[in-house]
Design a protein around this motif. Structure first.
Motif, PDB file in Angstrom:
ATOM      1  N   GLN A 299       6.055  33.776 -16.143  1.00 11.54           N
ATOM      2  CA  GLN A 299       7.283  34.196 -16.825  1.00 11.54           C
ATOM      3  C   GLN A 299       8.104  35.137 -15.947  1.00 11.54           C
TER       4      GLN A 299
ATOM      5  N   MET B 250      11.324  31.840 -19.328  1.00 12.06           N
ATOM      6  CA  MET B 250      10.220  30.971 -19.736  1.00 12.06           C
ATOM      7  C   MET B 250       9.576  31.514 -21.011  1.00 12.06           C
TER       8      MET B 250
ATOM      9  N   GLN C 186       4.836  27.181 -22.245  1.00 12.83           N
ATOM     10  CA  GLN C 186       5.404  26.890 -20.931  1.00 12.83           C
ATOM     11  C   GLN C 186       5.141  25.441 -20.518  1.00 12.83           C
TER      12      GLN C 186
END
Length: 338
Positions: free
Chosen positions: A256, A266, A273
């Motif tokens: 992320q 994200m 994800q």
């Protein structure tokens, strides 16, 4: 679930299976280095799954808390509005009663007032009373319908408040249960990690050398290269459940934060994800691609090239490079950029 690296599995039995017997911990852990490390990976995989579940529940709890607070505010406003209308209707009902009394008097019309007045002041007073009576009796109880609507809105808002608070309480209970599970796994992993850390220097050096994937990394240009460059710059920082940097990371936290450096937001956990971008076949992996592991997905790594990936492995370990096929059982590969 992360697999035991083949290089470890293939080390001679004389080194790992018979010559490295350990004193078993209180919970009767495996007594060989190979068995202990495999058990460590199993616990770590389970812990990652529980940790991601907790992150999802915490996000849900935050949303329910916000909804609950909004419902409480709306209920308070509806109560205040209904109370204000109730006060107005009470005043109107009192005026209705005054109007009834005034209209029952026969000397309130203009002609009667003129005929029966004993003085100019008496006439003015009677005419004012007649005007008031006519005004008050023109539309009694006009506020009743508005009050009914306000009270209905009040009841609806109170019910919504109660429902929102019940949902918040339920999710909070689930979060507490998941935290307890994670705490129990923490204790087990710490116990196994202690046993691993107490290996002899020779055993320790053997394990440390198992995944030596070198440092000859070529970083490509573009966004994929920027993602990879950031992830590699975090190598050596410790794994910490729920961490997104800058001093520590969990696997999805590293992903992320790495993608945030190029302006891409994200989702927080690896299972979310794993739905972003387009699917890529294993032979087509390129730097920056995301490799997801486990069923359900609970671990993620960022491809360095077609063979290696950088990731935040597990409790007690640091961000490092590992073999894509050695990290675990691949579930899906996704390309978000490039």
């Amino acid at each position: 679930m992360r697999a035991l690296p083949p290089s470890l599995a293939g080390i001679g039995a004389a080194v790992l299976l018979t010559a490295t017997l350990l004193t078993a911990p209180a919970s009767a852990q495996p007594t060989t280095v190979a068995g202990l490390l495999a058990h460590y990976y199993d616990l770590s995989a389970e812990a990652e799954l529980v940790n991601e579940e907790l992150l999802v529940v915490q996000e849900e709890l935050a949303a329910h808390r916000q909804a609950s607070a909004t419902a409480v505010e709306a209920a308070d406003e509806a109560k205040a509005a209904a109370d204000a209308l109730r006060d107005k209707v009470t005043v109107a009902q009192d005026l209705d009663r005054v109007a009834d009394v005034l209209s029952s008097r026969r000397d309130l019309d203009g002609l009667t007032a003129l005929a029966t007045s004993t003085s100019p002041d008496d006439l003015v007073g009677k005419l004012e009373a007649a005007t008031l009576a006519a005004h008050l009796t023109g539309g009694p109880r006009k506020g009743d319908a508005a009050l009914e609507a306000a009270e209905a809105a009040e009841e609806k808002a109170i019910a919504a408040e109660s429902q929102a608070q019940a949902l918040e309480s339920k999710v909070a209970g689930t979060a507490a249960e998941v935290r307890q599970r994670r705490s129990a796994l923490d204790a087990q992993i710490a116990e196994v990690r202690t046993a691993l850390d107490n290996l002899t220097p020779e055993q320790r050096s053997l394990l440390d050398g198992i995944e030596d994937y070198g440092s000859d990394v070529v970083i490509p240009g573009g966004n994929a290269g920027e993602v990879l460059r950031f992830a590699l710059s975090q190598m050596g920082k410790p794994y910490l459940w729920g961490a997104v940097g800058p001093s520590s990371y969990d696997c999805s936290g590293l992903v992320q934060t790495a993608y945030r450096t190029i302006g891409i937001t994200m989702p927080r956990v690896s299972r979310q994800q794993a739905l972003v971008g387009k699917q890529v076949a294993r032979p087509d992996v390129r730097p920056g691609d995301l490799i997801f592991y486990g069923k359900p997905v609970h671990h993620v790594a960022i491809a360095v090239d077609s063979v290696r990936a950088v990731h935040a492995p597990s409790f007690g370990e640091n961000v490092k490079i590992g073999g894509i096929d050695n990290i675990g059982s691949i579930t899906v590969i996704r390309r978000v950029v490039g």
